[in-house]
Design a protein around this motif. Structure first.
Motif, PDB file in Angstrom:
ATOM      1  N   GLY A 198       0.385  -1.915  10.296  1.00  0.00           N
ATOM      2  CA  GLY A 198       0.188  -2.560   9.002  1.00  0.00           C
ATOM      3  C   GLY A 198       1.346  -2.381   8.058  1.00  0.00           C
ATOM      4  N   GLY A 199       2.328  -1.563   8.427  1.00  0.00           N
ATOM      5  CA  GLY A 199       3.479  -1.322   7.563  1.00  0.00           C
ATOM      6  C   GLY A 199       3.154  -0.313   6.475  1.00  0.00           C
ATOM      7  N   GLY A 200       4.143  -0.034   5.650  1.00  0.00           N
ATOM      8  CA  GLY A 200       3.956   0.911   4.559  1.00  0.00           C
ATOM      9  C   GLY A 200       4.063   2.352   5.021  1.00  0.00           C
ATOM     10  N   ASP A 201       3.881   3.259   4.076  1.00  0.00           N
ATOM     11  CA  ASP A 201       3.982   4.687   4.353  1.00  0.00           C
ATOM     12  C   ASP A 201       2.665   5.176   4.943  1.00  0.00           C
ATOM     13  N   VAL A 202       2.665   5.358   6.241  1.00  0.00           N
ATOM     14  CA  VAL A 202       1.461   5.783   6.933  1.00  0.00           C
ATOM     15  C   VAL A 202       1.757   7.052   7.720  1.00  0.00           C
ATOM     16  N   LEU A 203       0.819   7.967   7.720  1.00  0.00           N
ATOM     17  CA  LEU A 203       0.907   9.193   8.497  1.00  0.00           C
ATOM     18  C   LEU A 203      -0.178   9.146   9.558  1.00  0.00           C
ATOM     19  N   VAL A 204       0.222   9.327  10.824  1.00  0.00           N
ATOM     20  CA  VAL A 204      -0.727   9.331  11.931  1.00  0.00           C
ATOM     21  C   VAL A 204      -0.742  10.736  12.523  1.00  0.00           C
ATOM     22  N   ILE A 205      -1.894  11.381  12.432  1.00  0.00           N
ATOM     23  CA  ILE A 205      -2.036  12.761  12.888  1.00  0.00           C
ATOM     24  C   ILE A 205      -2.878  12.778  14.158  1.00  0.00           C
TER      25      ILE A 205
END
Length: 396
Positions: A161-168
């Motif tokens: 989706g774009g943007g500042d995303v954090l995947v943990i």
């Protein structure tokens, strides 16, 4: 005939003036010294930090002195020529890299509900801590996996989706491998990955962790590390995937297969390893120049340790050098292999050769282990392992 000014002072030790009086050790006098820059308050009470220049030998320096000593020096105009002193040398402008704390619009916490490390409880606890600790509003979601490979899909969707995303990834090395590959497939340059250890080995987190995960997320301290990329086949149809820690052929994946068949536990793991070791046979590959080589084990390592016990190299501090370590066990007697394995588990194997790529062709089907997960490559297949420099944005 040139005479020294009445205020000149020759110290007994010409290399170091007594007190705080400015002195040119090259000319052995203060006659040619001039103040180049206004003084500022020094570190000690009553002292000044000034820049002085010797018009005779063209040496400049900054020193701590006092107002009385500076007053005895000539002014900015040379007393001999009336000309202004040499302009100070301008240092090249320094580029200052200002690191700003990263914030995230969304945080996806992916976990395996059937994990052996109580991933559901850890994931829920992490969400609660972040909701109370983050100094900004973020959309934090829990995303359980439903089947093998599902974490790849969830991570790709979260980052696409774009943007500042954090995947943990709340998992072990294998689950984190899926999350890393999903984020890499998304192609979002602003996506960041992280792992909370909740698996069996947890080699990556144990080896690369620098601070508690919650603290790192709240502080936004993102860094970049290299990844390994394995390609199987030639041309545009070659299958590729990433590894965050290591890729191993030979004894490493064969033991991993046998461990997965049995139960977890140190004693049972040791029994499984010994059983596999007794039945193990070496494998043969062909390098680009046509030369064949037989190995018991061939490991491409991005981190220093694997399988909880073995220290493969001294590479733990070099996660951004654009290279990976190649740990080779050429075919030897089983006793020699065992002694090398014991060395890895006790003292470590020391420095290993590092490269940016390694290529070979399989002669028979070979299993391999990638970040704890076992896969296979067909016979007569071109295999290339490359370093993907600074490809993964991560924190923790």
């Amino acid at each position: 005939m040139t005479t020294h000014a009445a205020t000149s002072y020759v110290p007994r030790d010409v290399h170091q003036p007594r007190g705080k009086r400015p002195w040119c050790a090259n000319c052995d006098t203060d006659q040619h010294l001039m103040v180049e820059f206004p003084g500022i308050t020094g570190r000690q009470a009553g002292s000044l930090a000034v820049a002085v220049h010797c018009s005779q030998c063209s040496v400049s320096r900054v020193l701590d002195t006092t107002l009385d000593h500076v007053a005895a020096l000539p002014s900015r105009l040379s007393p001999h020529t009336g000309a202004p002193p040499r302009p100070p040398r301008q240092a090249a402008p320094r580029k200052t890299l200002i690191k700003t704390a990263r914030t995230f619009e969304s945080i996806a916490i992916i976990f395996n509900p059937n994990s052996t490390g109580d991933a559901p409880a850890l994931a829920d606890q992490l969400r609660s801590v972040l909701e109370g600790r983050l100094p900004y509003a973020a959309n934090i979601s829990l995303q359980p996996t439903g089947h093998a490979g599902h974490a790849v899909e969830l991570a790709r969707d979260a980052a696409s989706g774009g943007g500042d995303v954090l995947v943990i990834s709340v998992s072990g090395d294998g689950g984190y491998n899926e999350v890393v590959n999903g984020v890499m497939q998304a192609g979002n340059p602003d996506a960041v990955c992280a792992v909370m250890a909740a698996g069996n080995a947890n080699d990556h987190r144990r080896t690369t962790g620098t601070q508690p995960l919650e603290e790192a997320i709240a502080g936004g301290s993102v860094r970049h590390i290299d990844l390994l990329r394995i390609s199987k086949g030639d041309g545009p149809d070659a299958l590729s995937e990433y590894a965050h820690s290591y890729i191993g052929f030979g004894l490493t994946p064969v033991m991993a297969i046998d461990l997965e068949k049995g139960s977890k536990g140190a004693l049972k793991e040791m029994v499984s390893v010994m059983r596999t070791f007794s039945k193990f046979k070496p494998f043969e590959i062909r390098h680009a120049e046509g030369r064949r080589r037989k190995f018991d084990s061939l490991v491409f390592a991005n981190i220093a340790q694997m399988a909880k016990y073995a220290t493969l190299s001294e590479a733990d501090h070099r996660l951004q050098d654009g290279k990976f370590e190649v740990v080779t066990f050429p075919h030897r007697s089983k006793l020699r292999i065992l002694l090398t394995a014991l060395r890895a588990a006790t003292r470590g194997l020391g420095d290993q050769p590092s490269v940016s790529s390694y290529a070979f062709t399989t002669l028979k089907p070979i299993p391999y282990q990638i970040d704890g997960e076992v896969k296979s490559v067909d016979a007569d297949t071109a295999v290339t392992i490359r370093c993907a420099p600074a490809a993964l944005a991560t924190l923790g």
